[in-house]
Design a protein around this motif. Structure first.
Motif, PDB file in Angstrom:
ATOM      1  N   ALA A   1       0.947  -1.329  -0.085  1.00  0.00           N
ATOM      2  CA  ALA A   1       0.088  -0.004   0.024  1.00  0.00           C
ATOM      3  C   ALA A   1       0.597   1.220   0.133  1.00  0.00           C
ATOM      4  N   MET A   2       2.061   1.115   0.195  1.00  0.00           N
ATOM      5  CA  MET A   2       3.033   2.362   0.282  1.00  0.00           C
ATOM      6  C   MET A   2       3.467   2.625  -1.009  1.00  0.00           C
ATOM      7  N   PRO A   3       3.135   3.952  -1.582  1.00  0.00           N
ATOM      8  CA  PRO A   3       3.760   4.335  -2.900  1.00  0.00           C
ATOM      9  C   PRO A   3       5.215   4.295  -3.170  1.00  0.00           C
ATOM     10  N   ASN A   4       5.642   3.909  -4.224  1.00  0.00           N
ATOM     11  CA  ASN A   4       6.899   4.333  -4.661  1.00  0.00           C
ATOM     12  C   ASN A   4       8.134   3.523  -4.092  1.00  0.00           C
ATOM     13  N   LEU A   5       7.881   2.504  -3.477  1.00  0.00           N
ATOM     14  CA  LEU A   5       8.908   1.733  -2.726  1.00  0.00           C
ATOM     15  C   LEU A   5       9.795   0.790  -3.783  1.00  0.00           C
ATOM     16  N   ASP A   6      10.997   0.733  -3.774  1.00  0.00           N
ATOM     17  CA  ASP A   6      11.601   0.106  -4.567  1.00  0.00           C
ATOM     18  C   ASP A   6      11.842  -1.339  -3.785  1.00  0.00           C
ATOM     19  N   GLN A   7      12.560  -2.507  -4.364  1.00  0.00           N
ATOM     20  CA  GLN A   7      12.233  -3.756  -3.784  1.00  0.00           C
ATOM     21  C   GLN A   7      13.084  -3.467  -2.455  1.00  0.00           C
ATOM     22  N   SER A   8      14.164  -2.815  -2.299  1.00  0.00           N
ATOM     23  CA  SER A   8      14.688  -2.806  -1.006  1.00  0.00           C
ATOM     24  C   SER A   8      14.037  -2.302   0.002  1.00  0.00           C
ATOM     25  N   ALA A   9      13.374  -1.072  -0.125  1.00  0.00           N
ATOM     26  CA  ALA A   9      12.685  -0.324   0.686  1.00  0.00           C
ATOM     27  C   ALA A   9      11.581  -1.297   0.992  1.00  0.00           C
ATOM     28  N   TRP A  10      10.913  -1.598   0.031  1.00  0.00           N
ATOM     29  CA  TRP A  10       9.572  -2.484   0.342  1.00  0.00           C
ATOM     30  C   TRP A  10       9.925  -3.731   1.237  1.00  0.00           C
ATOM     31  N   PHE A  11      11.153  -4.496   1.035  1.00  0.00           N
ATOM     32  CA  PHE A  11      11.371  -5.717   1.960  1.00  0.00           C
ATOM     33  C   PHE A  11      11.750  -5.321   3.227  1.00  0.00           C
ATOM     34  N   ARG A  12      12.437  -3.979   3.499  1.00  0.00           N
ATOM     35  CA  ARG A  12      12.729  -3.306   4.771  1.00  0.00           C
ATOM     36  C   ARG A  12      11.467  -3.191   5.422  1.00  0.00           C
ATOM     37  N   GLU A  13      10.609  -2.832   4.985  1.00  0.00           N
ATOM     38  CA  GLU A  13       9.212  -2.569   5.597  1.00  0.00           C
ATOM     39  C   GLU A  13       8.495  -3.804   6.010  1.00  0.00           C
ATOM     40  N   VAL A  14       8.537  -4.567   5.063  1.00  0.00           N
ATOM     41  CA  VAL A  14       8.168  -6.028   5.466  1.00  0.00           C
ATOM     42  C   VAL A  14       8.804  -6.694   6.598  1.00  0.00           C
ATOM     43  N   ARG A  15      10.257  -6.581   6.413  1.00  0.00           N
ATOM     44  CA  ARG A  15      10.863  -7.245   7.572  1.00  0.00           C
ATOM     45  C   ARG A  15      10.764  -6.384   8.956  1.00  0.00           C
ATOM     46  N   ASN A  16      11.051  -5.425   8.900  1.00  0.00           N
ATOM     47  CA  ASN A  16      10.550  -4.445  10.115  1.00  0.00           C
ATOM     48  C   ASN A  16       9.110  -4.883  10.846  1.00  0.00           C
ATOM     49  N   ALA A  17       8.371  -4.791  10.368  1.00  0.00           N
ATOM     50  CA  ALA A  17       6.896  -5.154  10.419  1.00  0.00           C
ATOM     51  C   ALA A  17       6.815  -6.329  11.154  1.00  0.00           C
ATOM     52  N   THR A  18       7.411  -7.375  10.343  1.00  0.00           N
ATOM     53  CA  THR A  18       7.155  -8.795  10.906  1.00  0.00           C
ATOM     54  C   THR A  18       7.966  -8.956  11.978  1.00  0.00           C
ATOM     55  N   VAL A  19       9.125  -8.447  12.227  1.00  0.00           N
ATOM     56  CA  VAL A  19       9.806  -8.537  13.407  1.00  0.00           C
ATOM     57  C   VAL A  19       9.180  -7.941  14.630  1.00  0.00           C
ATOM     58  N   ASP A  20       8.570  -6.842  14.470  1.00  0.00           N
ATOM     59  CA  ASP A  20       7.957  -6.010  15.510  1.00  0.00           C
ATOM     60  C   ASP A  20       6.606  -6.768  16.034  1.00  0.00           C
ATOM     61  N   ALA A  21       5.841  -7.444  14.852  1.00  0.00           N
ATOM     62  CA  ALA A  21       4.540  -8.231  15.376  1.00  0.00           C
ATOM     63  C   ALA A  21       5.325  -9.600  16.119  1.00  0.00           C
ATOM     64  N   THR A  22       6.309 -10.109  16.034  1.00  0.00           N
ATOM     65  CA  THR A  22       6.646 -11.286  16.589  1.00  0.00           C
ATOM     66  C   THR A  22       7.683 -11.101  17.700  1.00  0.00           C
ATOM     67  N   GLY A  23       7.759  -9.879  18.098  1.00  0.00           N
ATOM     68  CA  GLY A  23       8.853  -9.645  19.455  1.00  0.00           C
ATOM     69  C   GLY A  23      10.278 -10.096  18.718  1.00  0.00           C
ATOM     70  N   GLY A  24      10.487 -10.105  17.548  1.00  0.00           N
ATOM     71  CA  GLY A  24      12.064 -10.633  17.003  1.00  0.00           C
ATOM     72  C   GLY A  24      12.013 -12.043  16.874  1.00  0.00           C
ATOM     73  N   ARG A  25      10.787 -12.896  16.952  1.00  0.00           N
ATOM     74  CA  ARG A  25      11.104 -14.321  16.867  1.00  0.00           C
ATOM     75  C   ARG A  25      11.035 -14.603  15.566  1.00  0.00           C
ATOM     76  N   GLN A  26      10.611 -14.067  14.544  1.00  0.00           N
ATOM     77  CA  GLN A  26      10.521 -14.364  13.190  1.00  0.00           C
ATOM     78  C   GLN A  26      11.322 -13.050  12.290  1.00  0.00           C
ATOM     79  N   VAL A  27      12.165 -13.656  11.688  1.00  0.00           N
ATOM     80  CA  VAL A  27      12.826 -12.458  10.796  1.00  0.00           C
ATOM     81  C   VAL A  27      12.973 -12.854   9.214  1.00  0.00           C
ATOM     82  N   PRO A  28      12.056 -12.254   8.425  1.00  0.00           N
ATOM     83  CA  PRO A  28      12.077 -12.515   6.960  1.00  0.00           C
ATOM     84  C   PRO A  28      13.716 -12.509   6.506  1.00  0.00           C
ATOM     85  N   THR A  29      13.840 -13.061   5.292  1.00  0.00           N
ATOM     86  CA  THR A  29      15.079 -13.127   4.589  1.00  0.00           C
ATOM     87  C   THR A  29      14.969 -12.691   3.056  1.00  0.00           C
TER      88      THR A  29
END
Length: 566
Positions: A225-253
């Motif tokens: 839903a975020m405009p104009n994210l390239d793949q690096s910024a997009w994945f960074r958002e995905v990784r950080n939101a997942t880490v936050d939601a799981t208390g660091g238990r799950q870190v996407p790669t």
């Protein structure tokens, strides 16, 4: 509700900013955007999942809103998955190349560095069942990549990557080899023009989520839903939101073999977001070279402020540690300036017990420590003390429930040994970490760890300060000094961060400069007031490649707004 919110955000972005023309990005030559989204929750022979179908529907709607023609499969068996992949490949061929997206949510696993997805009919009881009953994710990738030529191929694997046969194959020759291989890098060949995002690292467990969606799917839909994210910024958002939601238990790669920038949701923006005071302060935008602006903190700024002002009465009805009533207000003002002037996400923990203190620190480290371009500030304010064994001093931070220091065992069981900051610093992947201790004898924390001196204020603003890591420690006094209950140290730290004191040159100030200023200011103040000597300390923990420093950017508009609200 989450799906409607994502759709509304995407519609609003497209309505407010028409699509940008003339961008040289990968994938633009391909007009077709084709997505195959699969969710399997109702398994016949494997444990069922609560959210896998919900996740597939959420991601499918997010892809649709960004212009993808989506095929959605719900609870397919293996044959249906294979047919859907073949049809997806056929459509790519007819389009002459495409932006292809493949998403799977369901039961998955990884054996010998090869990933598998399980259809609803999968019956897998032994290792020999795997190739017959499950579909190779690597084979799916190979088919799509071969058909897509110069197109863009995106793969999202929202499933576990553990080996379910880990225990059963340990004693076999083949199993031992597989377990050894599993610790290495993936062997699957990801060709040019492809990106693979895994919900979790090798051997990890992807959580199903306690609400209506799993953490990875929710993060993917939000990032789309975020405009104009390239793949690096997009994945960074995905990784950080997942880490936050799981208390660091799950870190996407991620494995990114795209040949250029791919924009997931391209829209034109009305103004350069990096030219806004809030963005410049929160991300510490700096000039890497003439005319080239770069952010230092793309993964955000996060602060944990821990203070103890109200100490418990002991079992004997006596209080071992006197109260420090100024601490809550000092931390509130510090948190306010960090949030308002520097864009920090601030968490404050007041009067923790020993267990609560350790839990707060470990939880913060787990949630934010895996963000490589993050700025972290961790402050502990309260009583501190030292013990000595064999001529070596150990510094302690005193939680609310700590008893007196004698006998030593109960005290040591409750208090925080400040040697642990070195352990946490070694596992933190965040770029810049600042530990601040406002407590008596806190300078011993620096003596306890391997450190290096600052070597003075840096000459000018060079890019290595922003790009290289640091673990800095600033303390309110030396290892032999008590500090006042009302802290001059914290008050002047707030003044510096609020722009009320000018140090250095330009908008940027470093942790080293802050430490040097606090040392000189507090020494001068205590001398003039005739108070006992207090000597703040500043140093860095030696880690490989540590040549940078934490930086703060003072934006006059934000500083003025904060001061006006005081």
């Amino acid at each position: 509700m989450a799906r409607w919110i994502v759709a509304a955000l995407l519609w609003l972005a497209a309505a407010c900013w028409p699509a940008q023309a003339g961008l040289k990005r990968v994938g633009e030559a391909s007009s077709a955007r084709l997505a195959l989204v699969i969710g399997v929750a109702g398994y016949e022979h494997l444990p069922s999942l609560k959210n896998a179908v919900n996740d597939a529907r959420l991601v499918a709607e997010a892809f649709e809103t960004t212009g993808f023609d989506v095929t959605l499969l719900v609870d397919p068996d293996r044959a249906a998955i294979d047919r859907a992949v073949r049809e997806h490949v056929r459509r790519i061929g007819e389009a002459g190349g495409a932006v292809s997206a493949f998403y799977f949510a369901g039961q998955g696993f990884e054996i010998d560095r090869r990933s598998y997805v399980a259809g609803a009919d999968a019956r897998i009881e032994t290792l020999d069942d795997v190739d017959r009953a499950a579909t190779s994710f690597d084979a799916i990738m190979a088919q799509i990549e071969a058909a897509n030529g110069d197109g863009v191929s995106l793969f999202l694997f929202d499933a576990c990557r553990d080996n379910p046969f880990h225990a059963s194959i340990q004693s076999s020759t083949r199993g031992a080899a597989m377990l050894s291989d599993q610790d290495g890098a993936r062997s699957a060949a990801v060709v040019r023009g492809s990106l693979v995002a895994y919900a979790v690292g090798p051997g990890g467990i992807a959580e199903d989520g306690s609400g209506d969606n799993g953490p990875f799917a929710a993060a993917v839909s939000r990032a789309l839903a975020m405009p104009n994210l390239d793949q690096s910024a997009w994945f960074r958002e995905v990784r950080n939101a997942t880490v936050d939601a799981t208390g660091g238990r799950q870190v996407p790669t991620v494995i990114d073999n795209l040949t250029g920038d791919f924009i997931f949701n391209p829209v034109a923006v009305a103004a350069d977001p990096d030219d806004q005071p809030q963005t410049r302060a929160a991300r510490a935008i700096y000039e890497a070279e003439p005319g080239v602006l770069k952010p230092t903190y793309e993964d955000g700024s996060h602060a944990l402020l821990i203070g103890v002002g109200d100490y418990d009465m002991g079992a004997d009805g006596r209080q071992a540690w006197r109260d420090l009533p100024a601490v809550p207000d000092e931390l509130a003002r510090l948190g306010s300036v960090l949030a308002t002037v520097h864009g920090f996400d601030v968490e404050t923990v007041l009067d923790p017990t020993g267990d609560e203190l350790t839990d707060a620190l470990e939880n913060f480290v787990n949630r934010h420590g895996a963000k490589p371009n993050a700025r972290l500030v961790i402050m502990l304010a309260g009583h501190g003390t030292t013990t000595e064994s064999f001529g070596k001093k150990t510094a302690w931070f005193v939680p609310r429930d700590a008893p007196a220091m004698t006998p030593p065992a109960p005290f040591r069981n409750a208090a925080l040994n400040l040697r642990r900051i070195e352990e946490w610093s070694e596992v933190l992947e965040a770029k810049h970490v600042l530990w601040i201790f406002d407590s008596c004898f806190s300078g011993a924390a620096i003596r306890m760890i391997e450190s290096r001196s600052d070597g003075g204020t840096p000459d000018g603003w060079s890019a290595h300060l922003h790009t290289n890591p640091v673990r800095r420690v600033i303390t309110s006094g030396s290892e032999n000094e008590e500090v006042p209950a009302k802290s001059r140290f914290t008050e002047r730290l707030i003044d510096v961060l609020a722009g009320r004191v000018t140090i250095g040159e330009g908008a940027m100030i470093t942790g080293g400069q802050i430490g040097s200023f606090l040392r000189e200011d507090v020494i001068r103040y205590t001398f003039k007031q005739g108070l006992p000597k207090v000597t703040p300390q500043s140093d860095t923990i030696v880690l490989p490649g540590e040549e940078g420093d934490i930086v703060f950017r003072i934006e006059p508009q934000l500083a003025a707004a904060w001061s006006a609200a005081r």
